[in-house]
Design an enzyme around this catalytic site. Structure first.
Site, PDB file in Angstrom:
ATOM      1  N   ASP A 193       0.998  -1.113  -0.142  1.00  0.00           N
ATOM      2  CA  ASP A 193       0.044   0.153  -0.122  1.00  0.00           C
ATOM      3  C   ASP A 193       0.961   1.377  -0.215  1.00  0.00           C
ATOM      4  OD1 ASP A 193      -2.299   1.443   0.024  1.00  0.00           O
ATOM      5  OD2 ASP A 193      -2.592   1.352   2.183  1.00  0.00           O
ATOM      6  N   GLU A 227       2.767   4.849  -4.057  1.00  0.00           N
ATOM      7  CA  GLU A 227       3.075   5.709  -5.148  1.00  0.00           C
ATOM      8  C   GLU A 227       4.319   6.449  -5.504  1.00  0.00           C
ATOM      9  OE1 GLU A 227      -1.121   4.814  -4.098  1.00  0.00           O
ATOM     10  OE2 GLU A 227       0.489   5.974  -2.940  1.00  0.00           O
ATOM     11  N   ASP A 234      -8.660   3.467  -2.907  1.00  0.00           N
ATOM     12  CA  ASP A 234      -9.953   3.775  -1.998  1.00  0.00           C
ATOM     13  C   ASP A 234     -10.905   4.276  -2.819  1.00  0.00           C
ATOM     14  OD1 ASP A 234      -7.993   3.049  -0.145  1.00  0.00           O
ATOM     15  OD2 ASP A 234      -7.059   5.350   0.094  1.00  0.00           O
TER      16      ASP A 234
END
Length: 847
Positions: free
Chosen positions: A426, A429, A505
């Site tokens: 997670d 990025e 999300d």
């Protein structure tokens, strides 16, 4: 997971000062605009500089052009694939980490050096390169133009590589990885920059992944273009004019691969040969998953047990960031470690989340090691870049360097050797709460293996890819001969060879349910078959999952390649109720049980679809256009999808709807799964769809392998394979089987059995052909289930006669027998696995 970065900074400080858990301190409700990067960098069309060919040099696999300040290359990788490069004179051509196969056998081709153009001709395509004003044109072997440069051409504008292409009004575009909005991207303005876009919506431009590959469909023929550029890139897909489209990037080299089909499946097969195909996942990962940000250790165990008590199938519980000590990666809170031990002892699988940020803590061994070995991303002045994420101020591993990836893989033993079956990457990025636009500054420095310095503006879209590679490689270190399962929310082209994708999300509303279908379809068309969305929605931005919404979502979610119910922390969003299937009342609980159970019954079918993905890259969740590109009515259908090769789903995705129109593609006959009613293709029908009904249609002349219901994939061995057959004339199925957990299949330890059904008059013949038999299968029998069948006069195989049984229970107790259900007109035939003769099913009067 993400919330407002400014609020988060305050909360982090409060948490660190007081010791209060962040989850408990979160506000009751909030509604934040999704994060997006800085404004797009436009392409100045007044500053485009056309290139001209000054000289030509033949190459063993193509041609090199002197373009003055630049060198141009056209290389043939296969009879249907070409690579186009334009680089500064003397510089090497570019190959990103997204490319898996770098050595290609030279295809047979002819080269013709003409006055005005240079021609390369393979068995399948012709490439014509214009000399006066450099431009590339691709034609099929009949001389039809597949794709060609527009008048604006290709080159560099102030350091930005660009390519303009001509477009026809009937040309449609698919792929581009994870994108918001609808299925067909014609007329759209798209961008790629991996962005932590919490609570994104249908108009959000930048999401979590960057896969710069798309498929063009023109005149019912498909081609693909992979713009291999890791910088932020842009795609204007006939958004400014019907006559052209173009793509460009903020920097880097002009490199793209052109692939001709003409079938979409051919394009994806070639593209994934270039960037890598998935490897077979462990079967448990295809089961149902349950997750929540904020489960306590006790809740993890109790929720899993409740699934078992309520007989709702479940394989895996996910451990979100709460299991760590102070959000320090590679640490365990003892309570969660005990929960892990309990779950594993009770037959559940477990996945632990892992973030790249490493807490800046001089007493923390991971930070100490990374600092001592100079493993962090750096500021331009050479100091370690520090940014705030869940642990507070944190350093970020430099995954560009192999030593760092190996070090990361070594430490993953802390998870893999303590019960974790899968790793969930997670925040990769990478997300940085106090960074510009929620990530690192663009001038953050990463040092490569050879000492070269690469800026964040170039490496950003590869960061999650490199972390996924390290995570995948950890299995060879800690769980040798075990199939890896890595889940990521960030990708570049090629990451599919390391990880599955979930789409970040999302939000608990109808818009996101609707958007999930075309989103997953385009991800699948981009070479990533293992994809899913948070069922029921993760974020609660003033909206909560209603019973109706969850019921409709689980009807879709039970058939996603990756199926997980995951939601935001209830202490944060103000909702006391959870999002597990039983939280919405008995009706929704029963609906959930029905469709999750159906997933498990279809596990042999689903597993075999993944085998096809490994072989040719095909999506598991397919838009209708994938199989039916000759039917233009499928080009914009985005609320139906094919679940594998044979089953079409038409879910209800609008609130309050209890019926819907369904388009049945041309070229096939279709059977209503629930009623058995048959329909010709090329028509739109209206079907009833009450809250508990997901409209499903099956291709006529299909065989669908199934199994008896189980509560998890390890519950029992597959001993009786059910062959669900919808027969009109003839049907076949190639059934693949292995141990579903190890890498032994790569050494040839698997079985392939070909099943064939043929109907002539009132006789049906079934036969099997064991093509490969290198795995010790537990299968002892088949139950052939023929829908809309006649009552047989006799069933025989050679000299062996099959007995008539009075019920399915009686049938199950026999070796060779059949049972005919007159009410449903269904014939069941029990066949031993070692039946070597054709099984003949004869109806009507004997001649």
């Amino acid at each position: 997971m993400t919330i407002s970065k400014n609020w988060m900074k305050v909360t982090l400080c409060f948490s660190l000062l007081t010791g209060t858990a962040i989850a408990g301190a979160l506000p009751v409700q909030h509604a934040f605009a999704e994060t997006q990067p800085e404004a797009d960098t436009p392409l100045n069309k007044e500053n485009l500089k056309p290139l001209s060919v000054l000289s030509v040099e033949a190459l063993d696999n193509g041609v090199k052009f002197d373009l003055g300040e630049y060198d141009g290359y056209i290389r043939l990788y296969s009879s249907t694939m070409a690579k186009v490069s334009v680089v500064k004179k003397g510089e090497p051509e570019f190959v990103s980490e997204g490319v898996a196969k770098k050595d290609w056998e030279k295809p047979r081709f002819k080269a013709i050096d003409g006055k005005d153009e240079y021609t390369l001709k393979t068995d399948d395509i012709t490439v014509k390169i214009r000399k006066g004003k450099f431009g590339v044109k691709f034609l099929d072997k009949k001389g039809n133009v597949i794709n060609e440069d527009a008048e604006q051409g290709a080159g560099y504008e102030n350091g930005k590589p660009y390519v303009f292409k001509k477009s026809d009004k009937n040309e449609n575009f698919y792929g581009f990885g994870e994108q918001s909005g609808g299925l067909n991207k014609r007329g759209k303005s798209l961008g790629m920059w991996n962005t932590d876009a919490y609570a994104y919506n249908k108009n959000t431009k930048y999401l979590y992944t960057s896969i710069p590959f798309f498929i063009g469909l023109k005149d019912k023929k498909a081609y693909g273009i992979f713009f291999d550029n890791t910088y932020r890139s842009y795609y204007e897909m006939a958004s400014e004019s019907d006559d052209y489209y173009y793509f460009y990037a903020n920097g880097g080299k002009l490199t793209y691969y052109f692939v001709y089909g003409p079938q979409i499946e051919n394009v994806i097969d070639q593209y994934t040969e270039l960037t890598g195909k998935i490897t077979m996942p462990p079967m448990w990962s295809l089961g149902f998953h349950q997750s929540k940000w904020g489960y306590s250790a006790d809740e993890l165990v109790n929720i899993a047990r409740t699934y078992r008590e309520k007989k709702i199938p479940l394989d895996t519980m996910h451990f979100d960031i709460d299991y760590m000590n102070g959000y320090r990666v590679f640490t365990w809170d003892d309570k969660y470690k005990k929960a892990m031990e309990t779950l594993k002892s009770e037959g559940f699988h477990a996945i632990t989340i892992n973030d790249p940020a490493v807490k800046k803590d001089e007493n923390y061994n991971i930070y100490q090691e990374g600092t001592a070995r100079d493993f962090w991303a750096k500021n331009p002045d050479g100091s370690t870049f520090i940014g705030e994420v869940w642990p507070g101020p944190s350093a970020f591993p430099n995954f560009l360097k192999k030593d760092v990836r190996n070090w990361w893989a070594d430490h993953l033993g802390t998870l893999l050797n303590n019960g974790a079956d899968g790793i969930w990457n997670d925040m990769n990025e990478p997300a940085v709460f106090d960074g510009p636009h929620h990530t690192m500054p663009l001038d953050t420095v990463f040092e490569g293996d050879n000492g070269e310095k690469v800026l964040h503006t170039e490496f950003h879209n590869l960061y999650g890819h490199a972390e996924a590679e390290a995570t995948y490689d950890a299995y060879a270190k800690h769980k040798p001969n075990t199939r890896p399962f890595v889940l990521t929310r960030d990708m570049y082209a090629g990451t599919q060879r390391y990880a599955a994708l979930w789409t970040g999300d999302n939000v608990s509303n109808w818009e996101h349910l609707q958007m999930s279908i075309p989103m997953n379809a385009n991800v699948g068309m981009s070479g990533v078959p293992f994809v899913g969305n948070d069922i029921g929605g993760f974020a609660k931005t003033g909206e909560f999952t209603s019973p109706e919404l969850f019921a409709r979502w689980i009807e879709v979610g039970a058939f996603l390649p990756f199926a997980r119910d995951h939601y935001d922390n209830s202490a944060k969003n103000g909702s006391a109720a959870g999002q597990e299937p039983w939280q919405f009342g008995k009706e929704v609980e029963d609906i959930s049980r029905k469709y999750i159970s159906m997933r498990y019954e279809l596990m042999p079918y689903l597993y075999n679809q993944f085998k096809k993905s490994e072989e040719n890259g095909q999506p598991v969740q397919q838009p209708l256009v994938y199989q039916f590109q000759n039917d233009p009515k499928t080009y914009n259908v985005e609320d139906q999808f094919m679940f594998g090769d044979s089953m079409m789903l038409a879910p209800v995705v609008k609130q309050g709807q209890t019926s819907r129109e369904v388009y049945l593609p041309a070229g096939e006959k279709w059977v209503d799964y629930w009623t058995g009613q048959k329909y010709d293709g090329n028509q739109t029908i209206t079907v009833n769809a009450d809250l508990g009904t997901l409209p499903i249609f099956v291709k006529q002349d299909s065989i669908i392998p199934r199994q008896e219901l189980e509560q998890h994939t390890d519950e029992k061995k597959l001993e009786n394979l059910i062959l669900d057959a919808y027969l009109d004339e003839q049907a076949s199925y190639s059934f693949y089987e292995d141990d579903a957990k190890s890498l032994d299949y790569k050494q040839g330890k698997y079985n392939v059995t070909e099943f064939k059904l043929n109907k002539e008059g009132r006789t049906i013949e079934f036969k099997q052909d064991k093509k490969v038999q290198n795995y010790d299968s537990a299968i002892r029998s088949y139950t052939l289930k023929l829908h809309d069948a006649e009552e047989p006069r006799k069933v025989e195989a050679g000299r062996a006669k099959y007995d008539a049984a009075g019920s399915t229970d009686e049938l199950n107790g026999k070796e060779r027998a059949y049972y005919y259900d007159k009410q449903s007109k269904t014939l069941y035939v029990k066949i031993p696995v070692n039946e070597n003769e054709k099984v003949k099913i004869k109806s009507g009067k004997e001649n």
